[in-house]
Design a protein around this motif. Structure first.
Motif, PDB file in Angstrom:
ATOM      1  N   PRO A 282       0.835  -1.204   0.000  1.00 55.13           N
ATOM      2  CA  PRO A 282       0.000   0.000   0.000  1.00 55.13           C
ATOM      3  C   PRO A 282       0.868   1.251   0.000  1.00 55.13           C
ATOM      4  O   PRO A 282       2.052   1.210   0.336  1.00 55.13           O
ATOM      5  CB  PRO A 282      -0.783  -0.122   1.314  1.00 55.13           C
TER       6      PRO A 282
ATOM      7  N   LEU B 277       1.908   4.359   1.753  1.00 53.72           N
ATOM      8  CA  LEU B 277       1.882   4.982   3.077  1.00 53.72           C
ATOM      9  C   LEU B 277       2.662   6.294   3.097  1.00 53.72           C
ATOM     10  O   LEU B 277       3.164   6.711   4.149  1.00 53.72           O
ATOM     11  CB  LEU B 277       2.450   4.020   4.128  1.00 53.72           C
TER      12      LEU B 277
ATOM     13  N   ARG C   9       2.995   8.810   6.177  1.00 53.34           N
ATOM     14  CA  ARG C   9       2.771   8.189   7.481  1.00 53.34           C
ATOM     15  C   ARG C   9       4.043   8.249   8.305  1.00 53.34           C
ATOM     16  O   ARG C   9       5.154   8.069   7.803  1.00 53.34           O
ATOM     17  CB  ARG C   9       2.325   6.734   7.312  1.00 53.34           C
TER      18      ARG C   9
ATOM     19  N   ALA D 218      -2.316   0.141   6.767  1.00 52.80           N
ATOM     20  CA  ALA D 218      -3.072   0.769   5.682  1.00 52.80           C
ATOM     21  C   ALA D 218      -4.548   0.410   5.708  1.00 52.80           C
ATOM     22  O   ALA D 218      -5.360   1.072   5.067  1.00 52.80           O
ATOM     23  CB  ALA D 218      -2.471   0.359   4.337  1.00 52.80           C
TER      24      ALA D 218
END
Length: 265
Positions: A25, A27, A30, A236
């Motif tokens: 995913p 990210l 983050r 995620a």
């Protein structure tokens, strides 16, 4: 494996399905803290979060280890790897680590805690006070210090994941302090998940043998990178608190498939 009631659905279990590797995913943006990230399992976790685009904070207690770890990971995502010399093993230290992360990166989204080590010092009847302090009290205290410091500061959509071995559920003669400490950490996750309800997502990744840079192991064992891929997928996702068994590539594939199906529904 310890059989316990699932805290919140969905659950994840292996069905022996072989699938092609799945893309990670995205990210990007983050902020992820990985205490224990310089260890053999932690290295795979750090690599996968960096590959997914996250900023990753890895505390270590010496400049030498910091330099070694940076050299090991290379320069591909060096601008998003933040290796800091920091003693996070006390309550005050863990609080300071999370505060500094929030200050410099603007917040804390996820925490993955592969904190631990192995101890094979003999039967419980022969342990010393030093053994007890090092192999049980020290590690268990570090886990609770990090959890209590992180949870109030984390983004509510983030995930907190502790990493434990099967010794949390099965007694290992001669290494009983490891089994006891890991069982305590697994219970910590269960209690914290119940106490947090829907306000926090708290996972325990329970591992069998792991292939790492130091241990070639059996091809059927899960790799440290696969542990990292599972943690990234949980971060995620919107999956709720759970105990997630990871004993091989099939279980990682099954986890990823279950998460994708849940997100599409």
């Amino acid at each position: 494996m310890l059989v316990v009631p699932t805290l919140v659905k969905p659950t994840f279990s292996a069905r022996g399905v072989n699938m092609e590797p799945n893309p990670l995913p995205d990210l990007m943006g983050r902020r992820v803290v990985v205490p224990g990230g310089t260890g053999a399992v932690g290295e795979g976790v750090v690599r996968r979060y960096l590959a997914a685009g996250a900023d990753v904070v890895v505390p270590t207690r010496s400049e030498r280890r910091s330099s070694e770890f940076r050299a090991l990971l290379g320069t591909a995502e060096a601008e998003r790897l933040h290796v800091v010399v920091h003693d996070y093993t006390t309550f005050a230290g863990a609080e300071d680590l999370m505060d500094q992360t929030a200050h410099h990166l603007g917040g804390v989204d996820d925490v993955v805690a592969p904190i631990g080590g192995w101890w094979a010092g003999g039967p419980l009847s022969a342990i010393t006070e030093q053994d007890w302090g090092d192999a049980f009290v020290g590690l268990a205290s570090t886990h609770i210090a990090v959890l209590r410091a992180a949870l109030p500061r984390m983004n509510r959509t983030g995930a907190y994941s502790v990493v434990v071995g099967d010794s949390a559920s099965f007694p290992v003669p001669g290494s009983g302090l490891v089994s006891m400490e890991q069982a305590a950490v697994l219970m910590m996750q269960r209690v914290a998940a119940v106490e947090s309800g829907d306000s926090r997502r708290i996972f325990a990744l329970t591992l069998g043998p792991v292939r790492t840079r130091d241990v070639e192991g059996d091809p059927t064992w899960i790799s440290s990178d696969q542990v990292g891929a599972a943690a990234v997928a949980l971060s995620a996702s919107t999956a709720q608190s759970d105990i997630v068994p990871l004993h091989g590539a099939d279980e990682v594939t099954d986890l990823l498939r279950t998460i994708r199906a849940a997100e599409r529904s």
